[in-house]
Design a protein around this motif. Structure first.
Motif, mmCIF file in Angstrom:
data_model
loop_
_atom_site.group_PDB
_atom_site.id
_atom_site.type_symbol
_atom_site.label_atom_id
_atom_site.label_comp_id
_atom_site.label_asym_id
_atom_site.label_seq_id
_atom_site.Cartn_x
_atom_site.Cartn_y
_atom_site.Cartn_z
ATOM 1 N N GLU A 34 0.832 -1.202 0.000
ATOM 2 C CA GLU A 34 0.000 0.000 0.000
ATOM 3 C C GLU A 34 0.867 1.251 0.000
ATOM 4 O O GLU A 34 2.058 1.199 0.259
ATOM 5 N N TRP A 57 -9.528 0.393 -2.211
ATOM 6 C CA TRP A 57 -8.758 -0.610 -1.483
ATOM 7 C C TRP A 57 -9.174 -0.642 -0.018
ATOM 8 O O TRP A 57 -9.459 -1.689 0.544
ATOM 9 N N MET A 58 -9.220 0.529 0.569
ATOM 10 C CA MET A 58 -9.506 0.605 2.003
ATOM 11 C C MET A 58 -10.915 0.129 2.338
ATOM 12 O O MET A 58 -11.135 -0.493 3.370
ATOM 13 N N ARG A 62 -9.517 -4.607 0.487
ATOM 14 C CA ARG A 62 -8.586 -5.074 1.503
ATOM 15 C C ARG A 62 -8.982 -6.460 1.979
ATOM 16 O O ARG A 62 -10.156 -6.726 2.255
#
Length: 284
Positions: A34, A57-58, A62
């Motif tokens: 990341e 992503w967060m 993830r």
DNA sequence: AATGTTCACAACCGCTCGGAT
DNA sequence: GATCCGAGCGGTTGTGAACAT
């Protein structure tokens, strides 16, 4: 001065992510880790803003993200943390492993906040009206929300919650310093705010962690957390109040984490009795 | 069945922060 | 100290699905 936008929007993809984009992002992060979000899209071959990549992503890709319904126990914790922390979703999310700030924020806005509003109205009307049935209240339609809506309503009834004013953290007040303080202060107690004395509770916190006062108020003592009369509950503290049973935060920075771990264990055990006693312990 | 409304959630946007220069 | 940059946070919006009429 005017800073440059985080990314040029010209030619960038927007809206929902495609499976291909997800794959590209996942592959890149798995290979490179990341970070460096600004340059990531270009390197990963994505036509997205770095911010958008980070968010995707967060909040979604993830691997440690827990998908699925917010359980009633998680909800209880959210309510408690929100009553303590206000709209600091990231901080709240930090206490709910696998849950994202966005998810909790959305859940609050679509379920809890609204429900508390309604509950207030219902109470005002002597509970003459039934709360409007939500989409997932129908047993036939619980594919995403398998929790019992009745149980949820009961939770609301038994947990009286104060809705803190939505507040934007100002530069001189709380900001991330406060987050870190809250993270590290290791609260040995929590508050249901059942008596509605938020201010007094805050005063108690500050009484135990005087340093927090300056962080919260930017050093302005006049604006200390206060009781209903606008007065700080106890101005006679010099350092840690000996009456506080909480050790200095430096001695046990992770007390809250321990509490949460205990909470998690209880969730896993699904032992209602233990859970109740744990909740009671928080109310002390 | 068609249309309008409500809802949940993903994504966007503006802002602020800390650190580097 | 001023400026820039990367990152993160929280409020808001957009969109598709479910529901109501």
């Amino acid at each position: 001065m005017g800073r440059a936008p985080c990314c040029s929007k010209v030619g960038l993809q927007r809206g929902p992510w495609t499976a291909t984009e997800d794959t590209l992002l996942i592959n890149y992060i798995q290979a490179h880790g990341e970070g460096h979000w600004r340059s990531l899209p270009k390197k990963a071959g994505l036509l997205r803003c770095g911010k958008s990549c980070r968010l995707r992503w967060m909040n979604y890709l993830r691997p440690d993200i827990k998908r699925g319904n917010i359980t009633s126990d998680e909800e209880e914790l959210i309510i408690r943390l929100h009553s303590l922390l206000g709209n600091r979703w990231s901080l709240i999310a930090g206490r709910l492993p696998g849950r994202t700030d966005n998810e909790i924020k959305n859940y609050w806005n679509s379920h809890l906040g609204k429900r508390f509003k309604n509950a207030g109205k219902v109470n005002q009307n002597n509970q003459k009206r039934e709360p409007k049935r939500g989409r997932y209240d129908d047993p036939k339609n619980q594919k995403n929300h398998n929790q019992d809506s009745t149980a949820n309503r009961e939770t609301v009834v038994k947990t009286k919650v104060h809705l803190p004013k939505p507040m934007r953290v100002s530069p001189l007040s709380i900001s991330r310093k406060f987050y870190y303080s809250m993270d590290s202060m290791g609260s040995g107690r929590s508050s249901s705010h059942a008596d509605g004395n938020d201010g007094i509770y805050h005063a108690e916190i500050l009484k135990c962690w005087p340093d927090l006062k300056d962080v919260i108020n930017g050093g302005e003592e006049d604006q200390l957390a206060c009781d209903k009369d606008g007065k700080f509950a106890d101005n006679n503290y010099d350092g840690l109040d000996p009456s506080c049973q909480i050790s200095e935060p430096t001695k046990d920075d992770h007390l809250l984490d321990k509490i949460f771990e205990e909470y998690q264990q209880l969730l896993e055990a699904e032992n209602q009795l233990s859970l109740d006693s744990f909740v009671d312990s928080l109310l002390i």
